[in-house]
Design a protein around this motif. Structure first.
Motif, PDB file in Angstrom:
ATOM      1  N   VAL A  74       0.879  -1.171   0.000  1.00  0.00           N
ATOM      2  CA  VAL A  74       0.000   0.000   0.000  1.00  0.00           C
ATOM      3  C   VAL A  74       0.916   1.221   0.000  1.00  0.00           C
ATOM      4  CG1 VAL A  74      -1.744   1.270   1.327  1.00  0.00           C
ATOM      5  CG2 VAL A  74      -1.823  -1.235   1.245  1.00  0.00           C
ATOM      6  N   VAL A  75       0.712   2.100  -0.975  1.00  0.00           N
ATOM      7  CA  VAL A  75       1.634   3.227  -1.155  1.00  0.00           C
ATOM      8  C   VAL A  75       0.874   4.553  -1.090  1.00  0.00           C
ATOM      9  CG1 VAL A  75       3.420   4.222  -2.636  1.00  0.00           C
ATOM     10  CG2 VAL A  75       3.002   1.748  -2.694  1.00  0.00           C
ATOM     11  N   ASN A  76       1.202   5.355  -0.064  1.00  0.00           N
ATOM     12  CA  ASN A  76       0.659   6.727   0.065  1.00  0.00           C
ATOM     13  C   ASN A  76      -0.853   6.779  -0.113  1.00  0.00           C
ATOM     14  OD1 ASN A  76       3.508   7.372  -1.884  1.00  0.00           O
ATOM     15  ND2 ASN A  76       3.409   7.780   0.295  1.00  0.00           N
ATOM     16  N   LEU A  77      -1.557   5.920   0.610  1.00  0.00           N
ATOM     17  CA  LEU A  77      -3.014   5.797   0.441  1.00  0.00           C
ATOM     18  C   LEU A  77      -3.764   6.897   1.184  1.00  0.00           C
ATOM     19  CD1 LEU A  77      -4.779   3.554  -0.983  1.00  0.00           C
ATOM     20  CD2 LEU A  77      -5.351   2.804   1.317  1.00  0.00           C
ATOM     21  N   HIS A  78      -4.721   7.502   0.485  1.00  0.00           N
ATOM     22  CA  HIS A  78      -5.663   8.459   1.074  1.00  0.00           C
ATOM     23  C   HIS A  78      -7.059   7.895   0.830  1.00  0.00           C
ATOM     24  CE1 HIS A  78      -2.870  12.100   1.318  1.00  0.00           C
ATOM     25  NE2 HIS A  78      -2.141  11.170   0.727  1.00  0.00           N
ATOM     26  N   ALA A  79      -7.908   7.881   1.845  1.00  0.00           N
ATOM     27  CA  ALA A  79      -9.283   7.382   1.665  1.00  0.00           C
ATOM     28  C   ALA A  79     -10.176   7.954   2.756  1.00  0.00           C
ATOM     29  CB  ALA A  79      -9.308   5.848   1.709  1.00  0.00           C
ATOM     30  N   GLY A  80     -11.475   7.885   2.524  1.00  0.00           N
ATOM     31  CA  GLY A  80     -12.434   8.388   3.503  1.00  0.00           C
ATOM     32  C   GLY A  80     -13.841   8.044   3.085  1.00  0.00           C
TER      33      GLY A  80
ATOM     34  N   GLY B  50     -17.093   9.865   1.304  1.00  0.00           N
ATOM     35  CA  GLY B  50     -17.550  11.099   0.665  1.00  0.00           C
ATOM     36  C   GLY B  50     -16.444  12.144   0.721  1.00  0.00           C
ATOM     37  N   ILE B  51     -16.782  13.317   1.260  1.00  0.00           N
ATOM     38  CA  ILE B  51     -15.759  14.383   1.329  1.00  0.00           C
ATOM     39  C   ILE B  51     -15.026  14.383   2.674  1.00  0.00           C
ATOM     40  CG2 ILE B  51     -16.918  15.887  -0.349  1.00  0.00           C
ATOM     41  CD1 ILE B  51     -17.893  17.530   2.168  1.00  0.00           C
ATOM     42  N   VAL B  52     -15.338  13.378   3.525  1.00  0.00           N
ATOM     43  CA  VAL B  52     -14.688  13.316   4.846  1.00  0.00           C
ATOM     44  C   VAL B  52     -13.427  12.462   4.747  1.00  0.00           C
ATOM     45  CG1 VAL B  52     -14.962  12.675   7.266  1.00  0.00           C
ATOM     46  CG2 VAL B  52     -16.947  13.493   5.964  1.00  0.00           C
ATOM     47  N   PRO B  53     -12.230  13.076   4.833  1.00  0.00           N
ATOM     48  CA  PRO B  53     -11.004  12.276   4.760  1.00  0.00           C
ATOM     49  C   PRO B  53     -10.778  11.507   6.070  1.00  0.00           C
ATOM     50  CG  PRO B  53     -10.465  14.582   5.137  1.00  0.00           C
ATOM     51  CD  PRO B  53     -11.961  14.508   5.031  1.00  0.00           C
ATOM     52  N   VAL B  54     -10.314  10.273   5.956  1.00  0.00           N
ATOM     53  CA  VAL B  54     -10.019   9.464   7.150  1.00  0.00           C
ATOM     54  C   VAL B  54      -8.551   9.057   7.164  1.00  0.00           C
ATOM     55  CG1 VAL B  54     -10.549   7.339   8.419  1.00  0.00           C
ATOM     56  CG2 VAL B  54     -12.400   8.609   7.293  1.00  0.00           C
ATOM     57  N   LEU B  55      -8.060   8.548   6.037  1.00  0.00           N
ATOM     58  CA  LEU B  55      -6.663   8.105   5.939  1.00  0.00           C
ATOM     59  C   LEU B  55      -5.844   9.097   5.136  1.00  0.00           C
ATOM     60  CD1 LEU B  55      -7.245   4.381   4.924  1.00  0.00           C
ATOM     61  CD2 LEU B  55      -6.748   5.235   7.219  1.00  0.00           C
ATOM     62  N   GLU B  56      -4.639   9.335   5.599  1.00  0.00           N
ATOM     63  CA  GLU B  56      -3.776  10.284   4.901  1.00  0.00           C
ATOM     64  C   GLU B  56      -2.370   9.706   4.765  1.00  0.00           C
ATOM     65  OE1 GLU B  56      -2.063  14.753   5.626  1.00  0.00           O
ATOM     66  OE2 GLU B  56      -3.957  14.240   6.591  1.00  0.00           O
ATOM     67  N   ASP B  57      -1.983   9.425   3.516  1.00  0.00           N
ATOM     68  CA  ASP B  57      -0.608   9.050   3.210  1.00  0.00           C
ATOM     69  C   ASP B  57      -0.151   7.794   3.967  1.00  0.00           C
ATOM     70  OD1 ASP B  57       1.601   9.581   1.642  1.00  0.00           O
ATOM     71  OD2 ASP B  57       2.611  10.742   3.193  1.00  0.00           O
ATOM     72  N   VAL B  58      -0.995   6.745   3.957  1.00  0.00           N
ATOM     73  CA  VAL B  58      -0.665   5.496   4.663  1.00  0.00           C
ATOM     74  C   VAL B  58       0.052   4.542   3.706  1.00  0.00           C
ATOM     75  CG1 VAL B  58      -1.619   3.436   5.790  1.00  0.00           C
ATOM     76  CG2 VAL B  58      -2.567   5.701   6.303  1.00  0.00           C
ATOM     77  N   SER B  59       1.197   4.040   4.137  1.00  0.00           N
ATOM     78  CA  SER B  59       1.941   3.036   3.366  1.00  0.00           C
ATOM     79  C   SER B  59       2.229   1.831   4.262  1.00  0.00           C
ATOM     80  CB  SER B  59       3.263   3.611   2.845  1.00  0.00           C
ATOM     81  OG  SER B  59       3.039   4.673   1.945  1.00  0.00           O
ATOM     82  N   LEU B  60       2.177   0.645   3.671  1.00  0.00           N
ATOM     83  CA  LEU B  60       2.542  -0.577   4.391  1.00  0.00           C
ATOM     84  C   LEU B  60       2.889  -1.640   3.366  1.00  0.00           C
ATOM     85  CD1 LEU B  60       0.064  -2.926   4.239  1.00  0.00           C
ATOM     86  CD2 LEU B  60      -1.059  -1.240   5.676  1.00  0.00           C
ATOM     87  N   SER B  61       3.582  -2.672   3.834  1.00  0.00           N
ATOM     88  CA  SER B  61       3.867  -3.818   2.967  1.00  0.00           C
ATOM     89  C   SER B  61       3.865  -5.078   3.819  1.00  0.00           C
ATOM     90  CB  SER B  61       5.219  -3.648   2.267  1.00  0.00           C
ATOM     91  OG  SER B  61       6.250  -3.592   3.239  1.00  0.00           O
ATOM     92  N   VAL B  62       3.490  -6.188   3.200  1.00  0.00           N
ATOM     93  CA  VAL B  62       3.486  -7.492   3.884  1.00  0.00           C
ATOM     94  C   VAL B  62       4.011  -8.530   2.910  1.00  0.00           C
ATOM     95  CG1 VAL B  62       2.157  -9.002   5.414  1.00  0.00           C
ATOM     96  CG2 VAL B  62       1.264  -6.745   4.883  1.00  0.00           C
ATOM     97  N   ARG B  63       4.953  -9.322   3.392  1.00  0.00           N
ATOM     98  CA  ARG B  63       5.547 -10.370   2.569  1.00  0.00           C
ATOM     99  C   ARG B  63       4.823 -11.697   2.780  1.00  0.00           C
ATOM    100  NH1 ARG B  63      10.833  -8.511   1.093  1.00  0.00           N
ATOM    101  NH2 ARG B  63      11.581 -10.615   0.707  1.00  0.00           N
ATOM    102  N   ALA B  64       5.040 -12.641   1.904  1.00  0.00           N
ATOM    103  CA  ALA B  64       4.491 -13.992   2.053  1.00  0.00           C
ATOM    104  C   ALA B  64       4.962 -14.584   3.380  1.00  0.00           C
ATOM    105  CB  ALA B  64       4.951 -14.872   0.894  1.00  0.00           C
TER     106      ALA B  64
END
Length: 238
Positions: free
Chosen positions: A10-16, A18-32
């Protein structure tokens, strides 16, 4: 750009909403074979993150990659077919189907693999014997904890590359949580990348490889799971 070896990135994710932002610039990674534990206060954005990765919330910015393939813009059912499954809090099983038929619904993701399905069901029954005992009962007649086991079983039967597990302790007697976490640990060791969102950090951390704390929609810190207690204590004194 996806890093080689990461099942989920997950790279620099923004989500929410409607117009209400919840996540800002979230990055993560998971390996096998790895378990990432995500913690944080209620309302920090953990469930929004899970739903955005699985396609239920469309990110406004950023990338979600499954084995290097972008998922954003895909419908949740196509993301599931691509190999990413989510087990949501609230046990989303099919109430009018039997326990066994619910497990068969998980097998829709692996058509033609009858032997694999039978072996997966046997494994689920060995881990959660109550499901074998109640295999002909309607899912609606199970307790909340048993429905959580069934939702995990359904996901296991599908044999995804990545499993997202949102609050596995929700509606569960706390004594059952170690049994479910041990099952997730064994499952990860077969090569699945697992992400667990959980409030009970101290109970869950020993089963995880890495931990990430989310605060107000941002990543506060990430560390090896064995260092989580120390990092949380240090963060409290900042």
């Amino acid at each position: 750009m996806a890093e080689a070896g990461n099942m989920l990135e997950v790279v620099n994710l923004h989500a929410g909403y409607g117009i209400v932002p919840v996540l800002e610039d979230v990055s993560l990674s998971v390996r096998a074979g790895e378990i990432l534990l995500i913690g944080g206060e209620n309302g920090a954005g953990k469930s929004t993150l899970m739903r955005a990765i699985a396609g239920f919330n469309r990110p406004t910015k950023g990338e979600v990659l499954l084995t290097g393939r972008p998922l954003q813009g895909m419908a949740p059912e196509n993301i599931a077919k691509a190999g990413l499954r989510i087990v949501l809090d609230g046990h989303r099983v099919f109430p009018e189907l039997s326990v066994f038929d619910n497990l068969r619904m998980g097998a829709a993701a692996r058509p033609g693999d009858r032997a694999g399905f039978a072996a997966a069901v046997e494994e689920i029954y060995s881990v959660f014997p109550i499901l074998k005992e109640k295999q002909r009962k309607y899912a609606r007649d199970l307790s909340g904890g048993q429905q959580q086991m069934l939702a995990l079983g359904q996901a296991f039967v599908a044999q995804p590359k990545v499993l997202l597990c949102d609050e596995p302790s929700m509606g569960l007697a706390q004594a059952l949580l170690p049994q479910i976490l041990a099952f997730l640990r064994r499952w990860a060791e077969t090569g699945t990348a697992v992400v667990i969102v959980e409030q009970h950090l101290q109970m869950t951390a020993p089963y995880a490889d890495r931990a990430m704390i989310v605060e107000r929609g941002k990543v506060k810190f990430e560390c090896p799971a064995a260092e989580l207690d120390r990092r949380l204590a240090a963060a409290e004194h900042v």
